[in-house]
Design a protein around this motif. Structure first.
Motif, PDB file in Angstrom:
ATOM      1  N   MET A   1      43.917 -56.008  31.515  1.00  0.00           N
ATOM      2  CA  MET A   1      42.488 -55.991  31.311  1.00  0.00           C
ATOM      3  C   MET A   1      42.121 -54.804  30.426  1.00  0.00           C
ATOM      4  SD  MET A   1      40.204 -58.006  32.513  1.00  0.00           S
ATOM      5  CE  MET A   1      38.551 -58.111  33.012  1.00  0.00           C
ATOM      6  N   PHE A   2      41.274 -55.032  29.453  1.00  0.00           N
ATOM      7  CA  PHE A   2      40.875 -53.977  28.528  1.00  0.00           C
ATOM      8  C   PHE A   2      39.397 -54.115  28.195  1.00  0.00           C
ATOM      9  CE2 PHE A   2      41.795 -57.537  25.797  1.00  0.00           C
ATOM     10  CZ  PHE A   2      40.833 -57.458  24.800  1.00  0.00           C
ATOM     11  N   THR A   3      38.823 -53.026  27.685  1.00  0.00           N
ATOM     12  CA  THR A   3      37.464 -53.052  27.162  1.00  0.00           C
ATOM     13  C   THR A   3      37.463 -52.383  25.801  1.00  0.00           C
ATOM     14  OG1 THR A   3      36.883 -50.956  28.218  1.00  0.00           O
ATOM     15  CG2 THR A   3      36.391 -52.967  29.444  1.00  0.00           C
ATOM     16  N   LEU A   4      36.630 -52.879  24.914  1.00  0.00           N
ATOM     17  CA  LEU A   4      36.445 -52.292  23.591  1.00  0.00           C
ATOM     18  C   LEU A   4      34.966 -52.346  23.247  1.00  0.00           C
ATOM     19  CD1 LEU A   4      39.402 -53.945  21.646  1.00  0.00           C
ATOM     20  CD2 LEU A   4      39.149 -51.516  22.127  1.00  0.00           C
ATOM     21  N   ASP A   5      34.374 -51.207  23.018  1.00  0.00           N
ATOM     22  CA  ASP A   5      32.982 -51.114  22.584  1.00  0.00           C
ATOM     23  C   ASP A   5      32.964 -50.348  21.275  1.00  0.00           C
ATOM     24  OD1 ASP A   5      31.704 -52.315  24.905  1.00  0.00           O
ATOM     25  OD2 ASP A   5      32.324 -50.508  25.984  1.00  0.00           O
ATOM     26  N   HIS A   6      32.005 -50.667  20.409  1.00  0.00           N
ATOM     27  CA  HIS A   6      31.946 -49.954  19.137  1.00  0.00           C
ATOM     28  C   HIS A   6      30.525 -49.906  18.607  1.00  0.00           C
ATOM     29  CE1 HIS A   6      31.672 -53.626  16.563  1.00  0.00           C
ATOM     30  NE2 HIS A   6      32.213 -54.161  17.640  1.00  0.00           N
ATOM     31  N   ASP A   7      30.211 -48.809  17.938  1.00  0.00           N
ATOM     32  CA  ASP A   7      28.889 -48.589  17.340  1.00  0.00           C
ATOM     33  C   ASP A   7      28.985 -47.499  16.297  1.00  0.00           C
ATOM     34  OD1 ASP A   7      26.844 -50.242  18.658  1.00  0.00           O
ATOM     35  OD2 ASP A   7      27.445 -49.160  20.475  1.00  0.00           O
ATOM     36  N   PRO A   8      28.140 -47.544  15.282  1.00  0.00           N
ATOM     37  CA  PRO A   8      28.034 -46.411  14.363  1.00  0.00           C
ATOM     38  C   PRO A   8      27.360 -45.239  15.096  1.00  0.00           C
ATOM     39  CG  PRO A   8      26.919 -48.361  13.486  1.00  0.00           C
ATOM     40  CD  PRO A   8      27.331 -48.671  14.869  1.00  0.00           C
ATOM     41  N   VAL A   9      27.941 -44.058  15.007  1.00  0.00           N
ATOM     42  CA  VAL A   9      27.403 -42.872  15.677  1.00  0.00           C
ATOM     43  C   VAL A   9      27.643 -41.659  14.791  1.00  0.00           C
ATOM     44  CG1 VAL A   9      27.593 -41.355  17.690  1.00  0.00           C
ATOM     45  CG2 VAL A   9      27.877 -43.809  17.981  1.00  0.00           C
ATOM     46  N   VAL A  16      35.307 -47.213  21.516  1.00  0.00           N
ATOM     47  CA  VAL A  16      35.686 -46.709  22.841  1.00  0.00           C
ATOM     48  C   VAL A  16      36.515 -47.778  23.526  1.00  0.00           C
ATOM     49  CG1 VAL A  16      34.872 -45.839  25.064  1.00  0.00           C
ATOM     50  CG2 VAL A  16      33.568 -45.347  22.972  1.00  0.00           C
ATOM     51  N   ALA A  17      37.756 -47.432  23.852  1.00  0.00           N
ATOM     52  CA  ALA A  17      38.675 -48.367  24.493  1.00  0.00           C
ATOM     53  C   ALA A  17      38.885 -47.962  25.946  1.00  0.00           C
ATOM     54  CB  ALA A  17      40.015 -48.375  23.755  1.00  0.00           C
ATOM     55  N   GLY A  18      39.180 -48.952  26.776  1.00  0.00           N
ATOM     56  CA  GLY A  18      39.464 -48.683  28.176  1.00  0.00           C
ATOM     57  C   GLY A  18      40.473 -49.674  28.719  1.00  0.00           C
ATOM     58  N   GLY A  19      41.129 -49.288  29.792  1.00  0.00           N
ATOM     59  CA  GLY A  19      42.099 -50.168  30.448  1.00  0.00           C
ATOM     60  C   GLY A  19      43.450 -50.142  29.771  1.00  0.00           C
ATOM     61  N   LEU A  48      40.257 -42.922  23.308  1.00  0.00           N
ATOM     62  CA  LEU A  48      41.232 -43.508  24.230  1.00  0.00           C
ATOM     63  C   LEU A  48      41.197 -42.852  25.606  1.00  0.00           C
ATOM     64  CD1 LEU A  48      44.300 -43.821  21.811  1.00  0.00           C
ATOM     65  CD2 LEU A  48      42.612 -45.585  22.404  1.00  0.00           C
ATOM     66  N   VAL A  49      40.134 -42.112  25.909  1.00  0.00           N
ATOM     67  CA  VAL A  49      40.048 -41.394  27.184  1.00  0.00           C
ATOM     68  C   VAL A  49      40.197 -42.345  28.367  1.00  0.00           C
ATOM     69  CG1 VAL A  49      38.509 -40.031  28.661  1.00  0.00           C
ATOM     70  CG2 VAL A  49      38.715 -39.473  26.251  1.00  0.00           C
ATOM     71  N   GLY A  50      39.624 -43.536  28.285  1.00  0.00           N
ATOM     72  CA  GLY A  50      39.674 -44.493  29.388  1.00  0.00           C
ATOM     73  C   GLY A  50      40.860 -45.439  29.350  1.00  0.00           C
ATOM     74  N   VAL A  51      41.831 -45.170  28.478  1.00  0.00           N
ATOM     75  CA  VAL A  51      42.992 -46.053  28.342  1.00  0.00           C
ATOM     76  C   VAL A  51      44.112 -45.581  29.276  1.00  0.00           C
ATOM     77  CG1 VAL A  51      44.798 -46.845  26.759  1.00  0.00           C
ATOM     78  CG2 VAL A  51      42.418 -46.735  26.011  1.00  0.00           C
ATOM     79  N   ASP A  52      44.656 -46.544  30.033  1.00  0.00           N
ATOM     80  CA  ASP A  52      45.741 -46.243  30.967  1.00  0.00           C
ATOM     81  C   ASP A  52      47.119 -46.508  30.366  1.00  0.00           C
ATOM     82  OD1 ASP A  52      43.818 -45.815  33.043  1.00  0.00           O
ATOM     83  OD2 ASP A  52      43.677 -47.990  33.283  1.00  0.00           O
ATOM     84  N   PHE A  53      47.189 -47.413  29.385  1.00  0.00           N
ATOM     85  CA  PHE A  53      48.475 -47.876  28.874  1.00  0.00           C
ATOM     86  C   PHE A  53      48.295 -48.420  27.467  1.00  0.00           C
ATOM     87  CE2 PHE A  53      51.279 -51.565  28.219  1.00  0.00           C
ATOM     88  CZ  PHE A  53      52.520 -50.970  28.379  1.00  0.00           C
TER      89      PHE A  53
END
Length: 111
Positions: A1-9, A16-19, A48-53
């Motif tokens: 399971m993963f998450t990917l969010d993106h925006d201009p900042v 921002v990736a997770g999982g 990648l702070v929220g990435v486990d693997f």
């Protein structure tokens, strides 16, 4: 399971990736990196702070994105604090292909 969010900042494209980033995540990652490469921002920050693997297919996607961004005059800044993900990037030697940072603030400051 993963998450990917993106925006201009702040003049950068933040992803921002997770999982767990594995083969299942590569298609969406590639599409997001392609949008970031084509966008007007000068840099891309991959958090990648929220990435486990991360497996080899996702790592390859990140490396191809770094190469594509560089070819378009942009730079990839990766946020990975101390831990297994950062060790993977350092041990495999892939950290030399992009700017590696411990915090998102550091990455934005460098971008």
């Amino acid at each position: 399971m993963f998450t990917l969010d993106h925006d201009p900042v702040d003049g950068s494209h933040l992803i921002v990736a997770g999982g767990e980033l594995d083969l299942a995540a590569t298609s969406e990652m590639s599409a997001i990196f392609a949008m970031a490469t084509a966008g007007p921002q000068d840099a891309v920050v991959l958090d990648l702070v929220g990435v486990d693997f991360i497996d080899s297919s996702a790592l390859g996607t990140i490396l191809r994105a770094a190469q594509s961004l560089e070819a378009s005059g942009k730079r990839l800044h990766v946020v990975a604090p101390e831990g297994p993900v950062r060790r993977l990037l350092e041990i495999t030697g892939t950290a030399s292909r992009f700017s590696l940072h411990g915090t998102r603030d550091d990455a934005f400051a460098a971008a």
